[in-house]
Every structure is written in structure tokens, then in C-alpha cells.
Motif scaffolding. Structure first.
Motif, PDB file in Angstrom:
ATOM      1  N   ASP B  13       6.882 -12.400  24.761  1.00 43.82           N
ATOM      2  CA  ASP B  13       7.363 -12.803  23.419  1.00 43.82           C
ATOM      3  C   ASP B  13       7.672 -11.583  22.553  1.00 43.82           C
ATOM      4  O   ASP B  13       7.402 -11.579  21.344  1.00 43.82           O
ATOM      5  CB  ASP B  13       6.313 -13.676  22.699  1.00 43.82           C
ATOM      6  CG  ASP B  13       5.978 -14.915  23.500  1.00 43.82           C
ATOM      7  OD1 ASP B  13       6.917 -15.489  24.099  1.00 43.82           O
ATOM      8  OD2 ASP B  13       4.790 -15.296  23.552  1.00 43.82           O
ATOM      9  N   THR B  15       9.423  -8.907  20.334  1.00 41.92           N
ATOM     10  CA  THR B  15      10.551  -8.699  19.414  1.00 41.92           C
ATOM     11  C   THR B  15      10.435  -7.277  18.902  1.00 41.92           C
ATOM     12  O   THR B  15       9.402  -6.891  18.369  1.00 41.92           O
ATOM     13  CB  THR B  15      10.496  -9.702  18.234  1.00 41.92           C
ATOM     14  OG1 THR B  15      10.644 -11.009  18.765  1.00 41.92           O
ATOM     15  CG2 THR B  15      11.609  -9.442  17.230  1.00 41.92           C
ATOM     16  N   ALA B  22      15.076  -6.975  13.411  1.00 36.35           N
ATOM     17  CA  ALA B  22      14.919  -7.121  14.863  1.00 36.35           C
ATOM     18  C   ALA B  22      16.192  -6.660  15.579  1.00 36.35           C
ATOM     19  O   ALA B  22      17.301  -6.952  15.144  1.00 36.35           O
ATOM     20  CB  ALA B  22      14.630  -8.563  15.200  1.00 36.35           C
ATOM     21  N   SER B  25      15.142  -9.717  20.460  1.00 35.48           N
ATOM     22  CA  SER B  25      14.118 -10.724  20.140  1.00 35.48           C
ATOM     23  C   SER B  25      13.689 -11.520  21.365  1.00 35.48           C
ATOM     24  O   SER B  25      14.475 -11.692  22.316  1.00 35.48           O
ATOM     25  CB  SER B  25      14.665 -11.708  19.098  1.00 35.48           C
ATOM     26  OG  SER B  25      15.133 -11.003  17.979  1.00 35.48           O
ATOM     27  N   ASP B  26      12.462 -12.013  21.286  1.00 33.25           N
ATOM     28  CA  ASP B  26      11.913 -12.973  22.265  1.00 33.25           C
ATOM     29  C   ASP B  26      12.104 -12.537  23.717  1.00 33.25           C
ATOM     30  O   ASP B  26      12.627 -13.302  24.537  1.00 33.25           O
ATOM     31  CB  ASP B  26      12.538 -14.357  22.054  1.00 33.25           C
ATOM     32  CG  ASP B  26      12.226 -14.888  20.669  1.00 33.25           C
ATOM     33  OD1 ASP B  26      11.096 -14.655  20.204  1.00 33.25           O
ATOM     34  OD2 ASP B  26      13.113 -15.513  20.061  1.00 33.25           O
ATOM     35  N   PRO B  60       5.846  -3.062  18.075  1.00 36.83           N
ATOM     36  CA  PRO B  60       6.810  -4.174  18.047  1.00 36.83           C
ATOM     37  C   PRO B  60       6.627  -5.047  16.810  1.00 36.83           C
ATOM     38  O   PRO B  60       5.548  -5.049  16.210  1.00 36.83           O
ATOM     39  CB  PRO B  60       6.480  -4.945  19.325  1.00 36.83           C
ATOM     40  CG  PRO B  60       5.081  -4.604  19.646  1.00 36.83           C
ATOM     41  CD  PRO B  60       4.817  -3.239  19.103  1.00 36.83           C
ATOM     42  N   GLY B 221      21.375  -9.272  21.166  1.00 35.79           N
ATOM     43  CA  GLY B 221      20.016  -9.224  20.612  1.00 35.79           C
ATOM     44  C   GLY B 221      18.970  -9.960  21.421  1.00 35.79           C
ATOM     45  O   GLY B 221      17.901 -10.301  20.893  1.00 35.79           O
ATOM     46  N   ARG B 222      19.244 -10.235  22.703  1.00 35.55           N
ATOM     47  CA  ARG B 222      18.239 -10.936  23.532  1.00 35.55           C
ATOM     48  C   ARG B 222      18.468 -10.582  25.004  1.00 35.55           C
ATOM     49  O   ARG B 222      19.450  -9.896  25.340  1.00 35.55           O
ATOM     50  CB  ARG B 222      18.320 -12.447  23.311  1.00 35.55           C
ATOM     51  CG  ARG B 222      19.670 -13.019  23.671  1.00 35.55           C
ATOM     52  CD  ARG B 222      19.818 -14.466  23.232  1.00 35.55           C
ATOM     53  NE  ARG B 222      21.179 -14.903  23.524  1.00 35.55           N
ATOM     54  CZ  ARG B 222      21.599 -15.377  24.684  1.00 35.55           C
ATOM     55  NH1 ARG B 222      20.759 -15.500  25.687  1.00 35.55           N
ATOM     56  NH2 ARG B 222      22.850 -15.734  24.882  1.00 35.55           N
TER      57      ARG B 222
END
Lengths: 267, 279
Positions: B13, B15, B22, B25-26, B60, B221-222
Motif C-alpha cells: 500500500d 504511496t 504523491a 500511489s498504492d 513514504p 502515478g501507479r
């Protein structure tokens, strides 16, 4: 709260914000100093690093300190001779030169010169290391950057400042002799006698205490500004130059503030 | 726990970013021990930021990172020191200390963390520098070396403590194809011989295809892909296909239809001095 009230309170809010930032930064610098002071005694490995820093901060500053000390002494010798001769008191020239140098001018001017010569380069060196990830590299190698970069500089400053101040004192007094005695024709015996008789141990120790406090101020401020260059808005080379300017200006201001406080307490 | 899974790196999890902003993320991925994981992504996708958080250089925003089951942000001081001594990182530009020679840079971790005599340190340094082809440059300062040489020197320093996990931030960028291939071979050899866990951040597709056992792709972003190389090559995801086939977005072509700069707006009329070739 209406817009008018907000507008009226804006200067007070700005002043309050600036004061809080100042207090916060001073607190952070104090903790930074405490950490670097503690790490000075962390291992014998600090000794060679400290010796290298003494060479850079102390030995390489000798020529500029000698030059500034000589001319400062010469100017004081000349000015004080003119002033004293109006009252027929030329015989006190040695006391005036010695006291003004030992109590005040030597510690302050030495600190200014070392700030300009070595302090600015400490900030730039650590700042460049920060923006080029060299500080991160030390952390990854499990080498404490404070211990590797800051503590040896602090130890070197604490050793170099009093020695350079002593050098400034001696050369300054010689400079006063050159103008007051050799140039203006003052009495050589009276000059040396007055130096000997007027200087007390409190004067000398006060000068040393000042030089140690200034060493802490210069090293802490300059290293702190370089170490946290990456937290500035501009993280690149301009950030390093801004950090260097801030370090020099802040060091000089704090030296003068500390000088006033110490003079009030010590004498 | 077998020797490989001892160094599994789990991002849970996670981020990461700067301040409250951020960047990625995730993130929920496992970088397997004893393998080469390539973290792939376009420029600015947050690859290096993620790497710095895995290495504990930044905290983080949320989530946790475990190495061999240990949460790296909740370790005792001594455990953290032990862990750090098992990690090596090759920075993007080498991050060599400018005031030290190449020899001293490579020798630095040995001098700080071991009781080895100078003679033994010199032997190790020469051997590691030889591995990256820099044995003849040990007396040079970093600013006397090319970018590629600095990078190789950074790798020698990262390897000097025989780390069990090696992180490389864009190891082949700025290297010519021959040196890139040599570096890839070296990373493969390190994995094969020492059962080393390698995490390589890169956007070099050729290098990724040579060395990767496991690939994590970042974008928007992921994490947009987490799996094996064969699985990545077979993907039908349009973004990944464009990335793998090195296809530019259509809008770039449209930009080239803009009119050329009018010579009349130039401060110097170069046609006077260079004829029509000067526009």
C-alpha cells in the motif's frame, strides 16, 4: 473577520510568521550543532578528517588573517596615537591597541574573515554534495553524513579560531608598534610596558571565549545552510548560491549579536 | 525461509512523493529475492522516487516497505546498520565524492565499516575497479572521468562491500551500446554467481529485455504492470504496447506542422553573412 480587519492585521501576521520561522530555524540549528558536537567524539577515525579540516580552515587562513591583523593594528595605532596626542597621553598607546584588539577586534574580525574564506566554501561544498546526491550516497553506505562532513569541520573551527585570534592579536600589536612607534615616534618601551601592564587574564580569556562561540556560530550556520540546501525552493546550483549568501550574512549578523551579548556578560 | 526469499522486497500500500504531493500511489508489489527486477517507466513516472523510498532516503506518505520481512522504517539502529551494509546503490550519475580519488571513493565503505588493513583494502579496490574496467584510473578524481566512467565507478563502490541486494538507478543511461551490454552482463553474472537480488530502475528496453526476470512498470502515478518479461511482451495494453514498441504519441507529429521561424524576427540577418544557407 472582515477583509479590512485582515488587511490591518496583515503586517502583524507577517511579523508573527517571520518570528516563528526564525525561532524554529534557530532551534533546528541548535539541534544540528548538538548532533555534530556529539559526533565529534564518535571514533578515532574523526582525527585525520579533523586534521585535514584544520589545514583548510586554519592553516590556509593564516596569510589573510596576518594581513588583516597587520593593517588593523596599523590603523588603530595611527588613529589612537592622533587621539591620545591631543591629551599628551601617547604613552597609553600600547594599552589602547592591546585592549581593543584582544577584547574586541581580533575575535570579531577573525570570525568575519574565516566566514568569508572558509565558511562560504563549507556551505557550497556541502550544498553541492547535497544536490548531486553525494550526501544520499553517504547515507546509503551507512556513513553518517553529519559525522563525516560536519563534525570534523566543527572540531577544526573550535581549534583554529582561538589560534587564528591569537595570531591576529600578536600581528595587530606589531602593526600598532609600526605606526605608533616606528612611524609617529612614540616611545617603544612605554608601548610594550603598557601592553604588559594593561592586559589581564580576563581580557585574554574573554577573547578566547568569544572566538570559541564565533567558531560554533560560523560552523553551525554555514554547514546547516549547505546541509539543507535541498529543502530550498530552488534545489539546483542557484539554491547553493542562495544558501551560501544566507550563510555568510546570517553568520556575520549572529557574530555581532553574540559579540554584544558576550561583551555585556564578560566585562 | 530460503536464501532467495530472505531478500524479497515487499511494497505494501505504498504511496510515495514529496511533502503531501504523491508521485506514485498504492503500490502493492513484491520484488523477488535472487532475481533481477526491472522497474520500468517513462521519464518523470516516479521510478527514482520509488527507489529512494525503498532505500529509506525518504519517508513514504503511506504504506510500508519490508526487506526479508523486516519493516525498514521500524528497525532498531543496529538492525538498520546491518541491513544497510547488505545493500548497495548505483546512483544515476555515480554520486562519487568529488574530493576523493576513485580509489578512495571505492575504499570508503571498507575503511568505515571494516577492520581491514590498507593492503587488503587496496587489493579489493583494485579487483572491484577491474570488474568495471577502471583499474587504470584509480588515481583520478571524479571530475576527470567521463559520465560513463563515473557510473561504472559508482557500481564498483556499490559492490565493494559484497552487498546481497544491489539497486541500480538507470545504470545504462549515458553509456555506449558496448559498455551497456558489458554492464548488463556484469549484472547477470552478479546474480548468477552470488545469488544477488538486483533492482534496476531503467527505461532502456534493450537492457530490460536482456536482464529482467521480473518487471514492474510505472505510469500515470501507479503500477500498471507487475509480472514476468514474457507476460509483458505479450500484453495488449495500449500504453504498454506503445512503450514497448517505442511509438510516440500522435500529437508529437502534429507539432512539427507548425510554421518555421521567420528569418525576419532574428536579431542578426544571417543571410547577409552566410547567403541563403544562413536562412
Amino acid at each position: 473577520m472582515s477583509q479590512v480587519q485582515k488587511g490591518m492585521l496583515a503586517p502583524v501576521t507577517a511579523l508573527g510568521g517571520a518570528s516563528l520561522r526564525l525561532v524554529s530555524e534557530m532551534g533546528a540549528m541548535f539541534l544540528f550543532f548538538m548532533d555534530s558536537f556529539r559526533l565529534m567524539f564518535s571514533s578515532f577515525g574523526q582525527i585525520p578528517k579533523t586534521v585535514r579540516q584544520i589545514f583548510f580552515i586554519g592553516v590556509k587562513s593564516i596569510s589573510v588573517i596576518a594581513l588583516i591583523g597587520l593593517f588593523t593594528g596599523m590603523v588603530i595605532g595611527l588613529q589612537t596615537y592622533y587621539a591620545l596626542s591631543k591629551f599628551g597621553s601617547e604613552g597609553f598607546l600600547g594599552a589602547a591597541v592591546a585592549l581593543s584588539l584582544v577584547r574586541e577586534l581580533a575575535p570579531v574580525l577573525t570570525a568575519f574573515m574565516v566566514t568569508g574564506r572558509a565558511g562560504s566554501s563549507m556551505t557550497a561544498e556541502i550544498g553541492v554534495m547535497r544536490i548531486t546526491e553525494q550526501v544520499d550516497a553517504l547515507e546509503i553506505m551507512d556513513i553518517n553524513p553529519m559525522s563525516y562532513l560536519v563534525s570534523p569541520k566543527l572540531a577544526a573551527c573550535l581549534i583554529s579560531f582561538p589560534v587564528l585570534t591569537t595570531l591576529f592579536d600578536l600581528i595587530g600589536m606589531a602593526g600598532g608598534y609600526l605606526t605608533g612607534v616606528s612611524l609617529m615616534g612614540g616611545n617603544a618601551g612605554a608601548y610594550l610596558y603598557r601592553i604588559d601592564s594593561s592586559l589581564d587574564w580576563e581580557d585574554v580569556s574573554g577573547g578566547y571565549i568569544k572566538s570559541l562561540v564565533f567558531a560554533v556560530i560560523v560552523c553551525t550556520v554555514c554547514c546547516y545552510q549547505g546541509y539543507f540546501t535541498h529543502l530550498r525552493e530552488d534545489k539546483g546550483p542557484e539554491g547553493v548560491s542562495q544558501a551560501t549568501t544566507t550563510a555568510v550574512v546570517m553568520s556575520c549578523v549572529l557574530i555581532l549579536v553574540a559579540d554584544y551579548v558576550l561583551t555585556s556578560i564578560l566585562y | 525461509m530460503d536464501s532467495k526469499s530472505r531478500y524479497d522486497i515487499r511494497l505494501e500500500d505504498l504511496t510515495v512523493g514529496y511533502g503531501e504531493k504523491a508521485v506514485v500511489s498504492d503500490v502493492n508489489v513484491t520484488l523477488p529475492g535472487g532475481r533481477i527486477t526491472v522497474i520500468l517507466g517513462g521519464s518523470g513516472s516516479g521510478k527514482s522516487t520509488l527507489l529512494k523510498h525503498i532505500l529509506r532516503l525518504h519517508r513514504p506518505i503511506a504504506g510500508r516497505v519490508t526487506i526479508g520481512g523486516h519493516d525498514i522504517f521500524n528497525l532498531s539502529r543496529k538492525a538498520l546498520r546491518c541491513l544497510k551494509q547488505r545493500l548497495g546503490l548505483l546512483f544515476q550519475d555515480g554520486a562519487l565524492l568529488g574530493s576523493l580519488t576513485l580509489f578512495d571513493n571505492i575504499a570508503l565503505p571498507l575503511r568505515e565499516h571494516t577492520r581491514l588493513k590498507e593492503k587488503a583494502i587496496a587489493e579489493i579496490v583494485r579487483a572491484k575497479a577491474g570488474l568495471v574496467g577502471l583499474a587504470d584510473f584509480l588515481g583520478y578524481f571524479p571530475n576527470q572521468l567521463s559520465g560513463g566512467m563515473r557510473k561504472r565507478a559508482g557500481l564498483a563502490r556499490a559492490m565493494v562491500m559484497d552487498p546481497e541486494i544491489l539497486f541500480c538507478d538507470e545504470p545504462t543511461s549515458g553509456l555506449d551500446p558496448v559498455n551497456s551490454a558489458a554492464l548488463d552482463d556484469l549484472l547477470l553474472e552478479l546474480k548468477r554467481r552470488f545469488d544477488m537480488t538486483l533492482v534496476v530502475v531503467s527505461h532502456d528496453l534493450a537492457s530490460m529485455r536482456r536482464i529482467a526476470d521480473h518487471v514492474v512498470v510505472l505510469g500515470q502515478g501507479r503500477v500498471i504492470f507487475d509480472g514476468g518479461l514474457a507476460e509483458l511482451e505479450a500484453t495488449t495494453d495500449p500504453y504498454l504496447r506503445r512503450f514497448l514498441e517505442r511509438r510516440a504519441e500522435e500529437s508529437v507529429g502534429e507539432m512539427l506542422t507548425l510554421p518555421k521561424l521567420d528569418p525576419k524576427v532574428m536579431k542578426i540577418d544571417c543571410s547577409k553573412y552566410l547567403g541563403d544557407g544562413g536562412r
